[in-house]
Design a protein around this motif. Structure first.
Motif, PDB file in Angstrom:
ATOM      1  N   LEU A 278      -7.530  -5.824   3.942  1.00 54.25           N
ATOM      2  CA  LEU A 278      -7.081  -7.110   4.465  1.00 54.25           C
ATOM      3  C   LEU A 278      -7.916  -7.570   5.652  1.00 54.25           C
ATOM      4  O   LEU A 278      -8.134  -8.752   5.857  1.00 54.25           O
ATOM      5  N   LEU A 279      -8.415  -6.620   6.450  1.00 55.74           N
ATOM      6  CA  LEU A 279      -9.092  -6.966   7.701  1.00 55.74           C
ATOM      7  C   LEU A 279     -10.597  -6.723   7.650  1.00 55.74           C
ATOM      8  O   LEU A 279     -11.266  -6.817   8.686  1.00 55.74           O
TER       9      LEU A 279
ATOM     10  N   TYR B  72      -3.235 -13.336  -1.646  1.00 55.73           N
ATOM     11  CA  TYR B  72      -2.801 -12.380  -2.652  1.00 55.73           C
ATOM     12  C   TYR B  72      -3.678 -11.135  -2.663  1.00 55.73           C
ATOM     13  O   TYR B  72      -4.772 -11.112  -2.097  1.00 55.73           O
ATOM     14  N   LEU B  73      -3.155 -10.096  -3.307  1.00 48.71           N
ATOM     15  CA  LEU B  73      -3.938  -8.899  -3.564  1.00 48.71           C
ATOM     16  C   LEU B  73      -3.947  -8.657  -5.071  1.00 48.71           C
ATOM     17  O   LEU B  73      -3.037  -9.084  -5.798  1.00 48.71           O
ATOM     18  N   ILE B  74      -4.997  -7.973  -5.528  1.00 44.57           N
ATOM     19  CA  ILE B  74      -5.115  -7.612  -6.930  1.00 44.57           C
ATOM     20  C   ILE B  74      -5.193  -6.095  -7.020  1.00 44.57           C
ATOM     21  O   ILE B  74      -6.114  -5.488  -6.465  1.00 44.57           O
ATOM     22  N   PRO B  75      -4.220  -5.448  -7.679  1.00 42.41           N
ATOM     23  CA  PRO B  75      -4.283  -3.990  -7.841  1.00 42.41           C
ATOM     24  C   PRO B  75      -5.182  -3.617  -9.020  1.00 42.41           C
ATOM     25  O   PRO B  75      -5.047  -4.173 -10.116  1.00 42.41           O
ATOM     26  N   LEU B  76      -6.112  -2.698  -8.798  1.00 40.07           N
ATOM     27  CA  LEU B  76      -7.019  -2.248  -9.842  1.00 40.07           C
ATOM     28  C   LEU B  76      -7.044  -0.724  -9.885  1.00 40.07           C
ATOM     29  O   LEU B  76      -6.750  -0.057  -8.884  1.00 40.07           O
TER      30      LEU B  76
ATOM     31  N   GLU C 118       0.828  -1.207   0.000  1.00 34.43           N
ATOM     32  CA  GLU C 118       0.000   0.000   0.000  1.00 34.43           C
ATOM     33  C   GLU C 118       0.865   1.261   0.000  1.00 34.43           C
ATOM     34  O   GLU C 118       0.497   2.280  -0.596  1.00 34.43           O
ATOM     35  N   ILE C 119       2.014   1.187   0.652  1.00 34.33           N
ATOM     36  CA  ILE C 119       2.932   2.327   0.684  1.00 34.33           C
ATOM     37  C   ILE C 119       3.687   2.473  -0.631  1.00 34.33           C
ATOM     38  O   ILE C 119       3.815   3.573  -1.183  1.00 34.33           O
ATOM     39  N   ASN C 120       4.167   1.355  -1.164  1.00 32.85           N
ATOM     40  CA  ASN C 120       5.117   1.415  -2.266  1.00 32.85           C
ATOM     41  C   ASN C 120       4.489   1.677  -3.630  1.00 32.85           C
ATOM     42  O   ASN C 120       5.187   2.115  -4.558  1.00 32.85           O
TER      43      ASN C 120
ATOM     44  N   TYR D  92      -6.530   0.755  -6.142  1.00 37.27           N
ATOM     45  CA  TYR D  92      -7.105   0.106  -4.971  1.00 37.27           C
ATOM     46  C   TYR D  92      -6.827  -1.390  -5.046  1.00 37.27           C
ATOM     47  O   TYR D  92      -6.540  -1.928  -6.120  1.00 37.27           O
ATOM     48  N   PHE D  93      -6.874  -2.044  -3.906  1.00 33.15           N
ATOM     49  CA  PHE D  93      -6.541  -3.463  -3.822  1.00 33.15           C
ATOM     50  C   PHE D  93      -7.766  -4.284  -3.459  1.00 33.15           C
ATOM     51  O   PHE D  93      -8.619  -3.841  -2.686  1.00 33.15           O
ATOM     52  N   LEU D  94      -7.831  -5.479  -4.030  1.00 35.76           N
ATOM     53  CA  LEU D  94      -8.762  -6.502  -3.568  1.00 35.76           C
ATOM     54  C   LEU D  94      -7.936  -7.613  -2.946  1.00 35.76           C
ATOM     55  O   LEU D  94      -6.957  -8.078  -3.547  1.00 35.76           O
TER      56      LEU D  94
END
Length: 509
Positions: free
Chosen positions: A396-397, A421-425, A356-358, A365-367
């Protein structure tokens, strides 16, 4: 900037004041993803802010970043306001930490959040936010549409307790940041320090669960606005010495009481009738013989107290008792963070915050998702070969306060789960196959049900779409006829589009 951001607001390089918060809060909600374009602001005849469904539109921010757009909006309210983006996972952890520190009350204890906001009495003062395919629906065969669904969301967003809860959390974070910011060269270093500090605190909750639970509920008890009233009601006016003596006795007995109640609740749910009878007799006798014990039972467990007060010990209604215990059962958030090993996957939380920082782009946004086998994450059920809707967390939470089975992080703790995992959209690109509810972070954190989090849409067979005897795969107890209209997709290309999205995933081991 950071990706998947939340936002805090400073006023003249300090904590924001109440007189300006209402405008800041409402504008932050309606001008950011995923609420932008779905919800707009109105006011009733008393001048109170209300949130109204707007329908499905894509918000155009003149191609600037969300952070830049929101900064302009906030500056238009007052030029002395400053917007700061904060990693969403860290923002959630701040809220959870404050909740577990004991700043938890019910709306019954606080007549007005406006009157109590300066005393920190509002944090966590809200009911679970329940959203599913039955929300706002009365007919058996009704299919909820998006406007009806967003109307249910707007009812929650218009709750003044929610507004003041955001206000308190904003200033808790701002005050801590202002104390620390000069000690770090970059904001990223500051956020990582705050993350480590909060996780270390949360690990203490797990380390010694009995004493930490006692500490948590002890802090809640002594900070509650009803505590002095209850003490006065039972003991009358007390000198300072007598007051402190009774408080010390209460503190000493909290562990025993909580242990007894936990055993009662566990045995009742397991229907271990013999143990229930024995524990009831022991508890009842303690209430008679020990006024301190009686006071605490009355004060912190009204459901059990009502049961003891109305039920003969010679003729126990076990069904009633089991319901009473279920009402008391320790809330999900406390239960999760007390469980041994709940933070064993601390590295996953740290990894989420690092990403989220980098990314450094507020338009991303992330899923989040955890699964047994990523190859099985498909938009059709591989065994029954029928449409399947996949669930995600927009954080995440999300869900950890009330619905641990819907929380991406809690799934990472299961041995069978191999993929996290996360998915960046991109917020500026319309996503046709994944629906992200227009619900802010804290509401999703406290959410429960099937529709408070993102999920993939479905292309249901046209000849079966109104069947009430066939149920959707991926949603609990939802027939084809009740599947929300805004989750329907009229093309056959869902799986191909999903594969393209899945290929962008980033592991968060």
């Amino acid at each position: 900037e950071c990706s998947n951001p939340e936002y805090i607001v400073l006023y003249e390089h300090g904590a924001i004041q109440e007189f300006i918060w209402e405008d800041v809060y409402s504008q932050l909600l309606v001008n950011r993803f995923p609420m932008a374009g779905h919800i707009f602001i109105s006011k009733n005849e008393d001048g109170e802010i209300l949130f109204i469904p707007q329908g499905e539109h894509v918000q155009d921010h003149d191609h600037c970043s969300e952070y830049a757009h929101l900064s302009n909006v906030i500056q238009s309210i007052n030029k002395n306001l400053q917007l700061i983006s904060i990693p969403r996972t860290l923002y959630e952890l701040y809220y959870i930490r404050e909740y577990l520190k004991g700043r938890v009350y019910s709306q019954y204890e606080i007549a007005s959040p406006h009157d109590n906001f300066m005393d920190g009495f509002v944090m966590g003062c809200c009911s679970p936010f329940y959203f599913d395919h039955n929300s706002g629906i009365h007919g058996v065969s009704d299919r909820i549409n998006e406007i009806a669904y967003i109307q249910e969301i707007c009812k929650v967003l218009s709750d003044p307790y929610l507004m003041y809860m955001h206000f308190e959390l904003n200033n808790v974070i701002v005050n801590e940041v202002l104390e620390l910011i000069g000690k770090f060269e970059t904001v990223q270093e500051l956020w990582l320090h705050c993350l480590s500090d909060i996780l270390n605190f949360l690990e203490l909750v797990t380390y010694d669960s009995d004493s930490e639970l006692s500490k948590t509920y002890g802090m809640w008890m002594f900070n509650s606005p009803l505590f002095d009233m209850a003490l006065t009601k039972q003991y009358g006016d007390l000198s300072e010495g007598d007051y402190q003596r009774i408080v010390n006795e209460i503190q000493a007995k909290i562990p025993d009481i909580l242990s007894t109640i936990t055993d009662l609740s566990r045995n009742a749910r397991n229907e271990d009738i013999t143990n229930v009878q024995i524990l009831l007799q022991e508890t009842f006798q303690k209430c008679i013989c020990d006024d301190i014990y009686s006071f605490i039972i009355n004060y912190i467990t009204p459901e059990l107290c009502n049961f003891f007060g109305t039920t003969s010990m010679l003729n126990i209604d076990l069904d009633q008792f089991i319901k009473s215990c279920d009402l008391y059962t320790l809330d999900i958030c406390v239960k999760c963070f007390r469980d041994d090993g709940f933070l064993d996957n601390r590295s996953i939380i740290e990894s989420a915050v690092h990403h989220e920082i980098n990314f450094k782009d507020s338009n991303i946004y992330f899923l989040y998702r955890s699964s047994e086998n990523v190859e099985m994450d498909k938009t059709y059920h591989s065994i029954r070969n029928e449409p399947h809707t996949l669930s995600f967390g927009s954080s995440l939470l999300s869900g950890v306060m009330n619905d641990e089975t819907a929380c991406p992080y809690t799934y990472t703790l299961l041995e069978k789960v191999k993929n996290k995992y996360l998915i960046p959209l991109d917020k500026t690109t319309c996503n046709n196959i994944i629906y992200t509810p227009p619900i802010p972070t804290i509401v999703q954190l406290c959410g429960i049900g099937e529709l408070f989090h993102p999920r993939t849409k479905l292309n249901l067979p046209e000849n079966k779409i109104n069947r009430r005897d066939i149920f959707v795969s991926g949603i609990v107890n939802c027939s084809y006829a009740r599947f929300p209209s805004f989750l329907l997709y009229d093309r056959d290309s869902i799986e191909d589009q999903w594969k393209e999205i899945l290929n962008t995933r980033i592991n968060i081991e």
